[in-house]
Design an enzyme around this catalytic site. Sequence first.
Site, PDB file in Angstrom:
ATOM      1  CG  HIS A 123      -6.615  -0.208  -4.442  1.00  0.00           C
ATOM      2  ND1 HIS A 123      -5.460  -0.723  -4.179  1.00  0.00           N
ATOM      3  CD2 HIS A 123      -7.077   0.772  -3.816  1.00  0.00           C
ATOM      4  CE1 HIS A 123      -4.821   0.042  -3.286  1.00  0.00           C
ATOM      5  NE2 HIS A 123      -5.979   0.748  -2.905  1.00  0.00           N
ATOM      6  NE  ARG A 183      -3.964   0.258   1.998  1.00  0.00           N
ATOM      7  CZ  ARG A 183      -4.908   0.585   2.590  1.00  0.00           C
ATOM      8  NH1 ARG A 183      -5.240  -0.238   3.747  1.00  0.00           N
ATOM      9  NH2 ARG A 183      -5.645   1.589   2.387  1.00  0.00           N
ATOM     10  CE1 TYR A 218     -21.637  17.520 -10.186  1.00  0.00           C
ATOM     11  CE2 TYR A 218     -19.950  17.391  -8.558  1.00  0.00           C
ATOM     12  CZ  TYR A 218     -21.232  17.598  -8.826  1.00  0.00           C
ATOM     13  OH  TYR A 218     -22.351  17.854  -8.088  1.00  0.00           O
TER      14      TYR A 218
END
Length: 753
Positions: A85, A39, A129
């Site tokens: 993931h 990670r 967006y």
Amino acid sequence: MPRTKAPEAVPSGEIIETEYSSLMKKSYIDYAMSVIIARALPDVRDGLKPVQRRTLYDMYELGIRWDRPYRKSARIVGDTMGKYHPHGDASIYDALVVMAQDFKKGLPLVDGHGNFGSIEGDGAAAMRYTEARLQKITQEYFLGDLDKDVVDFMPNFDETEKEPVVLPVQIPNLLVNGAEGIAVGMATSIPPHNLSEVIDGCIAYMKDPDINTKQMMQYVKGPDFPTGGIVCNASELEEIYSTGVGKLRLRGKTVVEQGKNGKPLLVVTEIPYTMIGAGIGKFLNDVAKLVETRETTDITDISNQSSKEGIRIVIELKKGADVEAVENLIMKKTRLEDTFGVNMLAVADGKPETLGLVPVIRHSVEFQYEICTRKYNTLLAKEREKKEIQEGLIKACDCIDLIIEILRGSKTRPQAKDCLVNGVTEGIRFKSETSKKDAAALHFTNKQADAILDMRLYRLIGLEIDALRKDYAETMANIASYTDILSNRSSMAKVIISNLKKLKKEFAAPRKTEIQEVGEAVLIEKPVEVTDVYTVIDRFFYAKTIDEATYERNTEAVEADARYLFHVKSDDRIAIFTERGNMHILKVSDLPAAKLRDKGVPIDNVSNFDSSQEEAVFLEPISSLLTEKLLFVTKKGNIKVVDGSEFDVSRRTIAATKLMEGDIVLSVFVHDPQSSIIFESDKEYFLRIASAEIPEKKKAAVGVRGMDLTKGDELKAVYMLPEGGTMSVPVHERKVLLDHLKIAGRATKGSKK
């Protein structure tokens, strides 16, 4: 609790007894390694963390290429989370945003469309967006050879998909884009570098694998931050790059311009990399604070005129101001000069390792040889397969009449193929025994036979046969070339170097950060002019200073508004004693020089005193305390005298007195040894004692009993009666004349009135 017996179905050999601490230790180490490897830390080969690698691979799989339309970020995040993931959408979107920000990455890997945040700390718009697609360099040089078996693939978290263990990145991305990450017990912080310089460093290493750090720095000059600025400690870079650990001293760039009315303007055009985000707003506040605290009087205005064209922070100065001195002050007191901690920690050979500049490039170059070897092995296998088929087709063209006769005489495709491969002619009609004899001599391979059977008739056109022979010659040339590349490391090196030069030519950009050897900003503090001022604190604890002339012209108005008024020097300090036994220091220099009607600032803002947490009981300038003694009285009747010089301290807050549990400070007086002290309790007991009876103690002492209070009684008020003075207090609509009380002994009950 009694120990339960194990079920008989479970053999005794299956019961494992282990030390709890050992189990916890193993579990924690497993967790830590998972965070470190899977990670938080980037892989030295591709310079990517798992979340970045998975996001880019998912975009590649979705076909979101640089020359195709943008796709919604939410689609990318959702697909990445569902396939590769499973750690939440926020981390994936954050990684996507950072890879698209050209002010954070030296080489953005994602082409973002929409609001992806700003250098001033504005966050990106929600993922629903914004849109994104791969950058051209990412597609071609990070993901381009995935179809050539250049890296290993592994199962995803639920084993329904395959994902690459590492991406076949063809540059030392760990250096180009840098990295930041916090793992368990370790962290990485690698600055970005210039792509062109890093490529030159790779080529230099390939030509001389024994190159040292000093020699490598002829190519890789130092970090190259996307925000520009200056690295000021050039002499320390060799040590940093040798060990992989150290501190960079960064400084923003400034220019001096001429403003209106001849006022000089100090303009910040580039900022240190560490100032990205909230650091710009803090810088503006820090500069404003320099003016408020009167550390400089040369700054008249500051404005942030930054835009898409770049950083532009304008600091307007007074006419005739010493620009260099102001610049040094700003460098010293703000983050315009800052440090960047370098810790070049990455995952190398499956474990975290701190790497220097040369080792990072070595790992990258060795990875290039590895992916190049696998790539050309794959290409060679394909060319050899193509060669086999081309040889079969050419051979077939030479005996096309016989092959047509075999096809026309065969009843089934397998029968025709068996004849082409093994020369079996049984069951096939031939025009002549000669044809049958020639057919029996055929020995095509299975692949060649399939290609012949699938061949279209137009391939028999003369030009097509010529093209086939030309393709065969090209295939043979490729086989020779690939064999040479795989057999000779020098040939492979030439291919890698050629590829790097091509990449450099297309994507290299000029260096933005200057590398210099610059000393730290020297701040020559001018002696502050000490003047006589009046410190005014109103009933709401707003404080300000006014000059003597203003006070003398408006004495009545000032005194009417003031709760506390002190005539002090401008470098003096005000001691604030509170009911909790604390003393807070308020510097007069921290207070604004105000006009008569100005409100001032809350003393909470310029000292550690918090009016919402404790009440102030006494204020006095430190300069006065040096020649005075203070009398402390608590609610529970304890009393002591402390020498005022004990409160001349440098700390902003100290304990002014020690209190018993549940006790608070009732009053603090400037001690007059000729006076009398009168105690008034809640139960209306009064006691008058001589001040001379009160012992002097240290500030850390509790004090002695001043009045013997009955159970449940506490002091209500304390009065200091000067020698020969008169005083009275109201009690139940009558007055008690304090000067008529007889002086009694300390620690007695007194009399009820």
